[in-house]
Design a protein around this motif. Structure first.
Motif, mmCIF file in Angstrom:
data_model
loop_
_atom_site.group_PDB
_atom_site.id
_atom_site.type_symbol
_atom_site.label_atom_id
_atom_site.label_comp_id
_atom_site.label_asym_id
_atom_site.label_seq_id
_atom_site.Cartn_x
_atom_site.Cartn_y
_atom_site.Cartn_z
ATOM 1 N N LEU A 142 -6.697 -3.559 7.235
ATOM 2 C CA LEU A 142 -6.570 -4.784 6.488
ATOM 3 C C LEU A 142 -5.884 -5.814 7.108
ATOM 4 C CD1 LEU A 142 -5.451 -3.245 3.192
ATOM 5 C CD2 LEU A 142 -7.656 -4.263 3.511
ATOM 6 N N GLU A 143 -5.043 -5.426 8.103
ATOM 7 C CA GLU A 143 -4.510 -6.562 8.877
ATOM 8 C C GLU A 143 -5.262 -7.412 9.977
ATOM 9 O OE1 GLU A 143 0.479 -4.967 8.982
ATOM 10 O OE2 GLU A 143 -1.096 -4.588 10.506
ATOM 11 N N VAL B 27 0.251 -6.542 5.223
ATOM 12 C CA VAL B 27 0.375 -5.155 4.591
ATOM 13 C C VAL B 27 1.752 -4.491 4.813
ATOM 14 C CG1 VAL B 27 -0.648 -2.912 4.223
ATOM 15 C CG2 VAL B 27 -2.065 -4.930 4.759
ATOM 16 N N THR B 28 2.436 -4.196 3.831
ATOM 17 C CA THR B 28 3.766 -3.417 3.740
ATOM 18 C C THR B 28 3.303 -2.011 3.000
ATOM 19 O OG1 THR B 28 5.033 -5.161 3.298
ATOM 20 C CG2 THR B 28 6.114 -2.982 2.899
ATOM 21 N N VAL B 29 3.848 -0.700 3.884
ATOM 22 C CA VAL B 29 3.487 0.354 3.506
ATOM 23 C C VAL B 29 4.522 1.034 2.999
ATOM 24 C CG1 VAL B 29 1.329 0.734 4.851
ATOM 25 C CG2 VAL B 29 3.754 1.404 5.610
ATOM 26 N N ALA B 30 4.234 2.145 1.917
ATOM 27 C CA ALA B 30 5.413 2.921 1.159
ATOM 28 C C ALA B 30 4.924 4.117 1.302
ATOM 29 C CB ALA B 30 5.685 2.312 -0.091
ATOM 30 N N ALA B 31 5.965 5.329 1.449
ATOM 31 C CA ALA B 31 5.553 6.523 1.601
ATOM 32 C C ALA B 31 5.799 7.575 0.276
ATOM 33 C CB ALA B 31 6.111 7.166 2.927
ATOM 34 N N SER B 32 6.531 6.844 -0.671
ATOM 35 C CA SER B 32 6.999 7.524 -1.586
ATOM 36 C C SER B 32 6.707 6.496 -3.072
ATOM 37 C CB SER B 32 8.437 8.111 -1.563
ATOM 38 O OG SER B 32 9.276 7.013 -1.834
ATOM 39 N N GLY B 33 6.833 7.144 -4.039
ATOM 40 C CA GLY B 33 6.948 6.371 -5.170
ATOM 41 C C GLY B 33 8.110 5.401 -5.468
ATOM 42 N N ALA B 34 9.274 5.946 -5.117
ATOM 43 C CA ALA B 34 10.607 5.335 -5.314
ATOM 44 C C ALA B 34 10.661 3.926 -4.478
ATOM 45 C CB ALA B 34 11.717 6.166 -5.207
ATOM 46 N N GLU B 35 10.090 4.395 -3.070
ATOM 47 C CA GLU B 35 10.237 3.242 -1.996
ATOM 48 C C GLU B 35 9.208 2.052 -2.541
ATOM 49 O OE1 GLU B 35 9.205 2.427 2.734
ATOM 50 O OE2 GLU B 35 8.774 4.323 1.738
ATOM 51 N N ALA B 36 7.955 2.503 -3.088
ATOM 52 C CA ALA B 36 6.958 1.555 -3.755
ATOM 53 C C ALA B 36 7.458 0.716 -4.516
ATOM 54 C CB ALA B 36 5.747 2.039 -4.011
ATOM 55 N N ALA C 186 0.729 -1.236 -0.057
ATOM 56 C CA ALA C 186 -0.013 0.045 -0.328
ATOM 57 C C ALA C 186 0.996 1.282 -0.008
ATOM 58 C CB ALA C 186 -0.952 -0.003 0.981
ATOM 59 N N ALA C 187 0.703 2.108 -0.837
ATOM 60 C CA ALA C 187 1.702 3.127 -1.067
ATOM 61 C C ALA C 187 0.670 4.764 -1.226
ATOM 62 C CB ALA C 187 2.424 3.162 -2.364
ATOM 63 N N ASP C 188 1.066 5.405 -0.283
ATOM 64 C CA ASP C 188 0.363 6.733 -0.373
ATOM 65 C C ASP C 188 1.397 7.639 0.669
ATOM 66 O OD1 ASP C 188 -1.359 9.105 0.444
ATOM 67 O OD2 ASP C 188 -3.004 7.684 -0.385
ATOM 68 N N ILE D 204 -2.826 5.802 5.213
ATOM 69 C CA ILE D 204 -2.255 4.641 4.742
ATOM 70 C C ILE D 204 -1.745 3.515 5.732
ATOM 71 C CG2 ILE D 204 0.153 4.904 4.650
ATOM 72 C CD1 ILE D 204 -1.985 3.394 1.759
ATOM 73 N N ASN D 205 -1.534 4.064 7.000
ATOM 74 C CA ASN D 205 -1.357 3.308 8.157
ATOM 75 C C ASN D 205 -2.505 2.744 8.957
ATOM 76 O OD1 ASN D 205 1.329 2.921 8.509
ATOM 77 N ND2 ASN D 205 1.663 5.194 8.753
ATOM 78 N N ARG D 206 -3.609 3.772 8.594
ATOM 79 C CA ARG D 206 -4.996 3.370 9.170
ATOM 80 C C ARG D 206 -5.508 2.288 8.306
ATOM 81 N NH1 ARG D 206 -8.613 8.423 9.252
ATOM 82 N NH2 ARG D 206 -7.197 9.030 10.819
#
Length: 231
Positions: free
Chosen positions: A22-23, A29-38, A7-9, A15-17
């Motif tokens: 979902l968990e 669920v793995t989260v990403a805070a940027s396009g490059a990280e995702a 999940a990227a946002d 996104i953490n909510r």
């Protein structure tokens, strides 16, 4: 088996909510805070689904979806405040499987997630085995589960290792130049050292060859590139 979601946002609170919700339903669920990280996470790991905002820090609109489509057919759901019909058309044109407007209802989003995952599994499950399984000598690749076995022994592979092995094993005997393999696996924007390919080949040989120093499957054509042998 637990289904994995990326999940990227840029909105960490949102996104953490969503991650927590979902968990609770049993997803990992793995989260990403940027396009490059995702993008890096998607390239290095297997996911059953990607959920992303249309606009991510460091990328153009819908770019993450477009970049993922260069190497994966993983389902993608776009969440976006851009709700004009043309925005949604662009999202689907870039490869999205669903487009959900913000603010969204979490219960509705979960229903959409289940439907996308079910449709993806059904589409793949209905394909003939010849489309899903690659058998090349002692090697067997399952394109659905993205797994490899040699003499019925499961081989643990990274995303890039699997993609490289699939490319070679899909056409036994065909000699791939180094540049062709780099283009196929890393894309046109690859700016790293060509030795990256050699490192991946060496790691693959260590995993699948009986004697990596005298490889019988992934062979070298000196001065040209590599090929897969079933002999």
């Amino acid at each position: 088996m637990t289904q994995k979601i990326l999940a990227a946002d840029d909105n960490s609170l949102l996104i953490n909510r969503l991650k927590s919700s979902l968990e609770q339903d049993g997803y990992e669920v793995t989260v990403a805070a940027s396009g490059a990280e995702a993008l890096e996470l998607a390239q290095k790991n297997w996911y059953d689904l990607v959920i992303t905002d249309a606009v991510l820090k460091g990328m153009a609109d819908f770019e993450l979806c477009e970049r993922i489509r260069e190497f994966s057919d993983v389902p993608v759901i776009i969440l976006s405040e851009r709700n004009k019909p043309m925005d949604k058309i662009m999202g689907f044109d870039y490869g999205a499987d669903d487009y959900v407007s913000k603010p969204y209802n979490t219960r509705e989003l979960k229903i959409r997630i289940r439907k996308v995952l079910k449709r993806y599994r059904k589409d793949y499950g209905n394909r003939p085995e010849s489309d899903r399984i690659i058998v090349a000598g002692r090697l067997t690749l399952d394109k659905d589960s993205r797994t490899a076995t040699v003499d019925h022994r499961k081989i643990d592979l990274t995303v890039k290792e699997y993609q490289l092995l699939k490319e070679l094993a899909s056409r036994p005997g065909k000699i791939f130049t180094r540049n062709a393999l780099i283009f196929k696996i890393w894309g046109t924007e690859f700016s790293g050292d060509e030795k990256t390919l050699d490192v991946h080949i060496r790691r693959l040989r260590n995993k699948i060859e009986t004697d990596p120093s005298h490889p019988q499957m992934i062979r070298t054509k000196w001065g040209v590139g590599y090929y897969f042998s079933t002999k």
